[in-house]
Each structure stands twice: as C-alpha cells, then as structure tokens.
Design a protein around this motif. Structure first.
Motif, PDB file in Angstrom:
ATOM      1  N   SER A 250       0.852  -1.193   0.000  1.00  0.00           N
ATOM      2  CA  SER A 250       0.000   0.000   0.000  1.00  0.00           C
ATOM      3  C   SER A 250       0.885   1.238   0.000  1.00  0.00           C
ATOM      4  CB  SER A 250      -0.914   0.011   1.227  1.00  0.00           C
ATOM      5  OG  SER A 250      -1.730  -1.141   1.251  1.00  0.00           O
ATOM      6  N   ASN A 253      -0.152   8.687   0.727  1.00  0.00           N
ATOM      7  CA  ASN A 253       0.256  10.069   0.500  1.00  0.00           C
ATOM      8  C   ASN A 253       0.308  10.788   1.841  1.00  0.00           C
ATOM      9  OD1 ASN A 253       0.198  12.959  -0.159  1.00  0.00           O
ATOM     10  ND2 ASN A 253      -0.230  12.282  -2.255  1.00  0.00           N
ATOM     11  N   HIS A 260      -2.794   6.369  -1.558  1.00  0.00           N
ATOM     12  CA  HIS A 260      -2.434   6.824  -2.895  1.00  0.00           C
ATOM     13  C   HIS A 260      -2.684   5.727  -3.938  1.00  0.00           C
ATOM     14  CE1 HIS A 260       0.485   7.470  -6.244  1.00  0.00           C
ATOM     15  NE2 HIS A 260       0.082   8.724  -6.118  1.00  0.00           N
ATOM     16  N   SER A 261      -2.198   4.532  -3.706  1.00  0.00           N
ATOM     17  CA  SER A 261      -2.380   3.415  -4.629  1.00  0.00           C
ATOM     18  C   SER A 261      -2.090   2.114  -3.894  1.00  0.00           C
ATOM     19  CB  SER A 261      -1.466   3.542  -5.865  1.00  0.00           C
ATOM     20  OG  SER A 261      -0.100   3.542  -5.467  1.00  0.00           O
ATOM     21  N   ILE A 263      -0.673  -1.928  -4.674  1.00  0.00           N
ATOM     22  CA  ILE A 263      -0.104  -2.940  -5.579  1.00  0.00           C
ATOM     23  C   ILE A 263      -0.625  -4.293  -5.106  1.00  0.00           C
ATOM     24  CG2 ILE A 263       1.987  -3.876  -6.612  1.00  0.00           C
ATOM     25  CD1 ILE A 263       3.452  -1.351  -5.790  1.00  0.00           C
ATOM     26  N   PHE A 297       7.559   4.031 -10.306  1.00  0.00           N
ATOM     27  CA  PHE A 297       6.391   4.917 -10.290  1.00  0.00           C
ATOM     28  C   PHE A 297       6.545   5.945 -11.417  1.00  0.00           C
ATOM     29  CE2 PHE A 297       6.690   3.096  -6.139  1.00  0.00           C
ATOM     30  CZ  PHE A 297       5.395   2.990  -5.661  1.00  0.00           C
ATOM     31  N   THR A 299       4.009   6.023 -14.150  1.00  0.00           N
ATOM     32  CA  THR A 299       2.766   6.105 -14.922  1.00  0.00           C
ATOM     33  C   THR A 299       2.098   7.460 -14.714  1.00  0.00           C
ATOM     34  OG1 THR A 299       1.529   5.088 -13.103  1.00  0.00           O
ATOM     35  CG2 THR A 299       2.432   3.618 -14.782  1.00  0.00           C
ATOM     36  N   ASP A 301      -0.910   8.142 -13.740  1.00  0.00           N
ATOM     37  CA  ASP A 301      -1.725   8.232 -12.535  1.00  0.00           C
ATOM     38  C   ASP A 301      -0.915   8.034 -11.259  1.00  0.00           C
ATOM     39  OD1 ASP A 301      -1.104   5.640 -12.972  1.00  0.00           O
ATOM     40  OD2 ASP A 301      -3.152   4.859 -12.853  1.00  0.00           O
ATOM     41  N   GLU A 303       0.728   5.379 -10.274  1.00  0.00           N
ATOM     42  CA  GLU A 303       0.799   4.028  -9.751  1.00  0.00           C
ATOM     43  C   GLU A 303       2.084   3.342 -10.203  1.00  0.00           C
ATOM     44  OE1 GLU A 303      -2.632   1.771 -10.629  1.00  0.00           O
ATOM     45  OE2 GLU A 303      -3.992   3.018  -9.428  1.00  0.00           O
ATOM     46  N   ARG A 305       4.435   0.165 -11.575  1.00  0.00           N
ATOM     47  CA  ARG A 305       4.422  -0.980 -12.474  1.00  0.00           C
ATOM     48  C   ARG A 305       5.699  -1.784 -12.235  1.00  0.00           C
ATOM     49  NH1 ARG A 305       7.901  -0.446 -16.828  1.00  0.00           N
ATOM     50  NH2 ARG A 305       8.746   1.647 -17.148  1.00  0.00           N
ATOM     51  N   LYS A 362      -7.595  -9.030 -12.450  1.00  0.00           N
ATOM     52  CA  LYS A 362      -8.193  -7.728 -12.170  1.00  0.00           C
ATOM     53  C   LYS A 362      -9.640  -7.669 -12.641  1.00  0.00           C
ATOM     54  CE  LYS A 362      -3.948  -4.962 -12.248  1.00  0.00           C
ATOM     55  NZ  LYS A 362      -3.218  -3.854 -12.936  1.00  0.00           N
TER      56      LYS A 362
END
Length: 915
Positions: A250, A253, A260-261, A263, A297, A299, A301, A303, A305, A362
C-alpha cells in the motif's frame, strides 16, 4: 562419497530475512539471504554477482560495508570479505536477530535484549567488540534503526509495543516511548527531520515525531494483515510504502493523508523488506515467496508498475526434467508455476506464461493464484518440434484436460487436449511420441487417447475389449511411454497391469501383471527396457521386445517417488521417501551406489551427458544439482567411486558451488590411482592431476591475452615506441632519470623496453637479483630457482615466477644469458650461459610434455629461440635437447591440428545440414 557429490542448488533467490542495500560508486548492490548462504545482486539488471559459502546455521540478519558482508548465524556473527570467510565474532548468549550498520560499527542485537557494538575495521574477535548494552529483562526486541542526524543514537522496538532511545557511545537509555499497545514489526527513518515510520502487528502505521513524542499521522492497514515493512520515498514525493503479511503493498500520500495506490498481489506471501532507492522513483521489495521485485512509479496516474524481478518456486517443486542437451531444466511445483531454469546462467531462468493472468485477475477481482492452472503432476517434452509447434504437454491436479506449451516462446499453447470419454476424469499421465507429432494422455478413469499436437485434434483412443467398461485400464493410468519407432505404446495402470499397444492400430498386443499397484513407469527408447515401481517398493525391469521381465531391484524401505534411466541405458536411478537416492547397474544387476539426504527426494533427472543429477526434495523450494565425480576425475575405475550396498550420508548441495581448496581423502586416493596407472612419479604429475582432466588435453595459463602476445611482438612494440630523434647523452644524468650501478661501479640507464612500459621496479628487481647471483657462482636468482626445480622435477614455481613478471622483465631475464659473439664460443668462458640455456631447454621440454600453460610457454619458446637460436645452432651439446623439444612440439601441434580439423569438419557438416 559415492558417484555423485553435492554441487549447487538452483532457484533460490531469498527467504524471509530482510535484505541490505549498498551503494558502490555508480552502482547499487543488494545482499539477500537464501537460508544458510547469501547472494549479492547488481540492481541495474538484477544479475547475480557474488554468492557466499554455506554456513552451519540459518542466517537471521545481514549487513554490508564496503567489501565486507556480515551474517548473523546462530549466536555468532560471521564476517566475509567478498566470498571468503575472514572472521567469526562470538559474544552473544542467544540467537542474533538483528544487525545494523552504524558508520564503521556493526550493532548486533539478540533475542534476549543484549546489544553488542563491534568495529567493522577490526577483524580480530578479541579486539572487534567495543561495547555492550543490556536493554532490560522484560524487553524483547523486534527491530532496530538509526534516526537520521541523531548522533550515536538508535531506536529499538519491542514485542510489547514500546520503543527505547539509546546512546551507544555513553551506553545509556535516553528515553522510552510508550507505544500503541501492539507489537512493533518495523521502524524506518523518513526524509523529514525527527520523523520516523512505525509499523505494528495490528495493521496500523504510525508516523511519529521523536523530538516532541507526538503523532503526525496514522494509517490503517488492518485489512491487509500486519505491517511487516516500510519505506519512504526520497525523491521529493511525499509517499510511504507499506508491505503487509498478505503480500500487498500500500502506498500512502503523507500530505493528503490518504491512500495513494495499492499494488495487489505484489507477492504471494508476507513481505519482509521494502526500500526506495535514493532520489529515484524505484521501490525494491522482497518476500518469503522466494522473489525480489523492482517497481517504478512512472505512470500518468502515479501508480507503480513492475520493472524487473527475480523469482523461483514459492512452493516445493515436484516434477523436473532436463531439457536442451543438459543446459536447462523444466520444473513444476505446488505453487502452480511451470518454470524453465538455466543451469549455466541464472538470469535466463523464467516462468512460462499462462496467458494474461494479471488482466484476468483484475477483471474477475480474484487473486492471480486463483486464475493460474492447478499444480502440475506430470509432463513430457520433445525437443525435435520446438520450432514448429507446441512441444510440451502437462497434466494438472484434478483437471480433466491436458495443456500444451510452446517452449520457443515460453508460453502456454493454443490447444487444450480434452479426452472424449463419457465421464470426464482427471488426467494423470501423458507422453509425447519420439517424432513430436503426437501426445497420448491417460486419465484417472483408465481412458487413453492420442492427440495430434499440431492441430490439437483427437486421433483415436486405446480400448481393451476385455475390460468391463470401454477403457484402456480398469483404474487410473499412472504412466505412458512411446516406443522409439512409434510402433508400440506402453501404458501402466494403478491396479498393477502393464499393457503394450499397437501405436497406429490402437490394438492390445500384450499384457503383464506386476502383482502390486503401480506407482511409476519409465521407458528407455535406446535399449527397449521398461522400469516400473510398485507399492511393494520393488523395481522391476521388463524387456518390451522380448516381452519378459529381466531384472528386479530390492532395497528401498519406503515409497518410491521417481525413476529415471541414464542416457546410455546402463544405469537406473531411483528416489524414495526413505531419504535415499540409489543407482542400479542394469548390466550387472546390482546396486552401485546409495546416498542418504536429510530431506526425502521427490523427483530426479540425470543430464544427457550424465555429468549432473538434478533432484527435488520435500519442503525445499530449490532444485539441487549433484556432480558426477567419474566425469571430472582422472581415475577410470568405477570401483573407486561406488559404495555398493552401503548407504552413505551426504549433505545437501549448497547454493554456492564454491569448495575448499583442500582435497578430501577420497580425492587424494583417486589422484594416487591415476598416477599409479600412468606410471609417473608423484612429483612430476602432482601439478598435472590438479590442473588437467586427462593427459590428452592442453591447459592454458589463463593470463590476459596482452601479456603473452606482447612477448611475441616485443620488437614491434619497441620499434613503435622508439623516439624519432636519437637521445643525446647528457653531461650529467638528471636527477629524475633512473640509473643503476653495474658490477664495475659504473652507472647505467634502464633499458628502453622497461622504461617505456613503466616497469622500472621489476627491472631493478631483475638486475639486483642478477648482481647478487654473479657475486656468488655466476647464476642469477631466476637461474638458481630453475636449477632447484630441475632437481625436484616440478617447474610450477618457475612458471609462476615468469607469469608474475611483465613482458619486458621476461625479455630481460632471457637476454641475461645471451652470448653476443657467437663466432668465438668456448665452453670454459661461457659455461654459465650455456648451462643456463640448457636448463631452459629442459624446462621447455617438461612444460610441452605435460601441456601446462600452453599459450604462455609457446610465446616463451618463440622469444627464447629468437634470442638464443644462433647459439643453439652452433653448440652440439644443446642441439640434442633442441631436437627433443622439436619432436614434442611437432607431435603436440599435430594432435591439436587433428582435433581442430575434426571440429571444423563437424561444424561445416552441421551448418550445411537441415533438421
């Protein structure tokens, strides 16, 4: 030790021990624990750069500083310099659980709260310990960290939920934080001054100010388990990454104080370490699922990858097989993964793709593990059709279908083989024909059906009309095998019957009754023998052509787990739950060798050239390789390796293949037998046996190419470096020009070949040694060394001395024996030079005869003949030795030229062939 000895283990990346990161220059390295050993990876491409030796006990903590690696093993701290163990620090009475690099000091903390302070610059155990702190009787530590800018201070977290701030210089406790009523799992420093992040077992993350003992913000991570790892981003973005026991990362922010995002499915099990690279948007994570991953990080948005990763089996593998002429291994395990391992380069290992697993997970809101195929229970592969279509077929647990795979692209195939029986049952066995066109599968209900691999269509089923129901066996099919010419199909049923079918006509031709439920069958296409293992733990061999039983092997005390034939069909290897791996000789019908390991073997496979044996074991996530000692020894008698009926206890292969330099008693015995067989003295063959596999080979010196090529082209190098204008003789030598004294007391300048190469020190050493030798008996130090080696017959020290010199210094050594006036040579006046040249000829004869340091010796001979060739031509006493050297040179180069020509012809033939 028997025929096979432990070599190394494949597939181990990391265990549950937190990793340590070190920055060296422009590169970053990560040190990981693999149980009882450790590995260092370069983070640029996650390639393995160094592996440490195996320790006696499991590693619980790691630390790295410069070239040193510190590993907490048991109650001791083992110190390594690169891959060599240099010291062991003992001082703890309990197991050391944590290590912390603190400047030039190492802090070690055990489970009983004893904190020891060691200096990293001192390896002596008596001098390395510089301090000791006892945290408290009821204080059980769970983590330790150093807050940035806090001089000589550390924070220790506890299982009770409290924290203590200690000054290690004064060895006093400065403050105790009350905590939050939950066990503290991790604590990290943040880029902000006085602020740290604390993860608790109740799933909460506390960002706390140490100076004012105030809470900054609290995040709840409870739905994802305990917080096991934290990391702050350091490139200006206010982000905090938190890893949990469920394998989810996790990202929070800190400015907006919200999530925030996430994984999801970052790892399959608990995350043990997180680390943000300095001033980079890259996060490193490791887990107990035997994997490390790098996330970026970048991307739109924000997030993360997946950037790159290294992984192995997260659960013990159960099926393995050599593939690709012994360079690769196919393995399948309980983790639902089908993997491709490289025996040579670990970075080529990978997991075969099962399609768009992540996207489907997903979309369906499921875990990746639930989308993957069930665990593989059996598979078969054929290399002949790798470039044409799918060449691997797998059977899965409780799955009524068999799946095809294309190894050329490392992906699952487009065809699914579904048996056409009325009542679908799980597929239990499979086999691919020798031509690679057909796959035969057998089900739990006894159904046997043949499929075309190119189209995936059924090509008929094998039905025994004598059975009550239309099927191949009355019971589960445990094994299938295809004959080499596609004339016969062999099937084995769990009820103990073996049937031989006409492959094309699908008719039953013969049937055997074993008398016990079958567990495994293996067929060798070369000799036509079928090996079976039954519940009575007896191995039986059947001759398929003669249709009769030919051998029985008895010895296993528990269930047989796997069987395999050697490539030549002379050996049968078996593994059992009694912890033994046995080798049976098919020709003599006896047991050759038996080894016992701590973990029971579950599968085995021998390489095509029989140099390696691969095994898997209970509760072990790796693949273990065993080296065939008969392939790497000078002794050819098998009796010196086998243990017969005796079972030998052997340790498991380590992760690193490094061995001690000392020979074991058995290795010494093998060498003695080889020396006795060759009929040569031990002193002359000592170096040969340790360096060469067989006397017919040549051994290279492994020197840089420039070192021995410079000997051959030294005149060209001198001519190229020669000044355009001739040097003018100064009235007095300048103070910066080096000069040396001769025997007469005159001052001479160093030879141009030395000064041009920057080897003044070596030249001075050579000339000084020559002067000291001339004062005694006319021999230089080098010639004295050569003379002493002539008496013992071992010229290894001479070669080592010459290899340590630069090309210019070697040239100077050989030229010191040069006779300028070859027209007027007298044995009395030039006795020293002639004797030295003769000893050098004897040295070259010995080295060429034993084929040691081949390329270096050839360069020396060329330089030697260039300098002393005219002298040898004029001296009858030297001509006989030169003639002997010529004969050896001619025979050696003729043998090499024959080998080269054979290789060229074979390569030309293969390159013009079409397969």
């Amino acid at each position: 030790m028997g025929i096979f000895e432990p070599f190394r283990a494949l597939g181990y990346i990391t265990d549950g021990t937190p990793f340590t990161v070190q920055r060296r220059g422009m590169e970053t390295f990560i040190t990981l624990s693999t149980g009882k050993s450790w590995q260092i990876y370069n983070c640029a491409k996650l390639n393995l750069v160094l592996a440490g030796p195996e320790l006696v006990k499991k590693i619980r903590a790691l630390a790295s500083w410069r070239d040193f690696t510190f590993a907490a093993s048991g109650c001791d701290i083992v110190v390594f310099k690169r891959a060599h163990q240099v010291a062991t620090w003992s001082g703890h009475k309990a197991k050391v659980a944590f290590l912390l690099l603190f400047g030039k000091h190492i802090l070690s903390l055990d489970l009983q709260g004893s904190l020891l302070i060691w200096t990293a610059v001192e390896l002596d155990p008596n001098k390395a310990l510089v301090g000791q702190i006892q945290l408290g009787e009821k204080f059980y530590p769970s983590c330790i960290m150093h807050p940035d800018t806090y001089l000589n201070k550390v924070i220790v977290g506890s299982e009770e939920g409290t924290l203590q701030l200690w000054n290690i210089s004064t060895q006093k406790k400065l403050y105790e934080f009350k905590g939050w009523g939950s066990s503290i799992r991790c604590c990290v420093s943040s880029p902000a001054l006085d602020v740290v992040g604390i993860g608790c077992a109740d799933g909460k993350i506390h960002v706390h100010n140490l100076r004012f003992d105030e809470e900054v913000v609290t995040f709840t991570h409870a739905t994802r388990g305990a917080v096991t790892a934290l990391a702050f981003r350091t490139d200006g973005q206010p982000l905090l990454a938190a890893g949990g026991s469920s394998g989810v990362i996790s990202v929070w922010n800190l400015e907006k104080k919200r999530l925030h995002s996430v994984i999801k499915d970052a790892h399959y099990s608990s995350i043990c370490s997180l680390y943000f690279f300095a001033n980079e948007p890259v996060l490193m994570s490791s887990s107990t699922d035997n994997s490390i991953k790098m996330w970026i990080f970048d991307t739109s948005d924000g997030e993360a990858r997946l950037l790159r990763f290294r992984s192995g089996h997260s659960a013990p593998p159960t099926c393995i097989r050599y593939y690709g002429k012994g360079r690769h291994i196919l393995s399948a395990g309980q983790d639902r993964a089908f993997r491709f391992f490289s025996v040579i380069q670990d970075q080529q290992s990978r997991e075969l793709s099962q399609g768009h697993v992540v996207k489907r997970a997903k979309k369906l809101k499921l875990k990746e593990e639930e989308i993957k195929l069930p665990p593989v229970i059996a598979f078969d592969a054929a290399e002949i059709r790798e470039r044409d279509w799918c060449n691997v077929v797998t059977c899965h647990l409780d799955d009524p279908c068999a799946y095809t795979w294309r190894l050329q692209n490392f992906v699952i195939g487009e065809h699914i083989l579904r048996p056409s029986c009325e009542v679908p049952t799980a597929v239990k066995a499979c086999s691919i024909s020798t031509c690679g066109n057909f796959a035969v599968i057998g089900t739990e209900g006894g159904w046997i059906e043949r499929f075309n691999l190119q189209s995936g269509f059924s090509r008929g089923s094998y039905i025994d009309i004598g059975e009550e129901e239309p099927c191949g066996h009355h019971g589960a099919v445990v094994g299938l095998a295809c004959e080499a010419m596609n004339a016969l199909l062999i099937s084995g049923g769990y009820n103990g019957d073996i049937k031989i079918w006409d492959f094309k006509g699908r008719e039953l031709k013969f049937r055997w009754e074993v008398g016990a439920p079958l567990v495994k069958i293996v067929y060798h296409a070369g000799n036509g023998l079928l090996a079976t293992a039954a519940d009575d733990m007896i191995l039986r061999l059947y001759d398929v052509t003669a249709v009769r039983i030919v051998r029985k092997f008895v010895g296993h005390m528990d269930r047989v787990t796997d069987l395999c034939f050697s490539e030549d069909g002379k050996w049968l290897l078996s593994s059992s739950m009694d912890g033994t791996i046995r080798i049976w000789d098919v020709i003599s019908s006896r047991q050759l060798d038996a080894i016992h390991v701590d973990a029971a073997p579950t599968a085995l496979s021998i390489s095509p050239n029989m140099d390696m044996l691969a095994t898997t074991h209970v509760d072990k996530n790796g693949i273990y390789l065993w080296a065939n000692r008969m392939m790497y020894s000078a002794a050819e008698d098998i009796e010196s390796f086998i243990s017969g009926e005796q079972v030998v206890n052997v340790p498991m292969p380590p992760v690193s293949s490094r061995k001690d330099s000392e020979d074991t008693e058995e290795d010494t015995l093998v060498k003695d037998q080889a020396i006795k067989k060759l009929g040569t003295s031990n002193s002359l063959l000592g170096n040969l046996c340790s360096a060469q596999l067989t006397p017919g080979l040549v051994t290279l010196a492994m020197l840089p190419k420039t070192q021995w090529q410079s000997l051959v082209n030294l005149d060209i190098i001198k001519m190229r470096n020669k000044p355009i204008e001739p040097p003018k003789k100064p009235e007095k030598a300048p103070f910066f020009l080096q000069s040396l004294s001769t025997l007469s007391g005159d001052r001479i300048f160093v030879h141009n070949s030395v000064t041009d190469s920057g080897d003044q020190d070596e030249a001075e050493k050579v000339i000084t040694a020559a002067q000291s030798g001339n004062k005694n008996d006319g021999f230089s130090a080098f010639m004295k060394l050569l003379h002493s080696c002539m008496e013992t017959g071992d010229f290894a020290s001479v070669t080592d001395y010459l290899k340590s010199l630069s090309p210019s210094a070697v040239d100077l050594e050989l030229r010191m024996l040069q006779i300028i006036d070859n027209e007027n040579i007298t044995e009395t006046e030039h006795a020293v030079e002639l004797k030295g040249i003769g000893m050098l000829l004897d040295y070259f004869v010995s080295e060429v005869f034993y084929n040691n340091n081949f390329e270096f010796v050839q360069a020396l001979i060329r330089l030697f003949l260039k300098i002393h060739g005219e002298t040898i031509r004029r001296q009858i006493s030297l001509q006989e030795k030169a003639r002997q050297l010529l004969e050896l040179q001619s025979s050696t180069w003729q043998r090499l030229d024959t080998s080269f020509q054979n290789t060229r012809c074979m390569i030309t033939f293969l390159s013009n062939s079409q397969f």
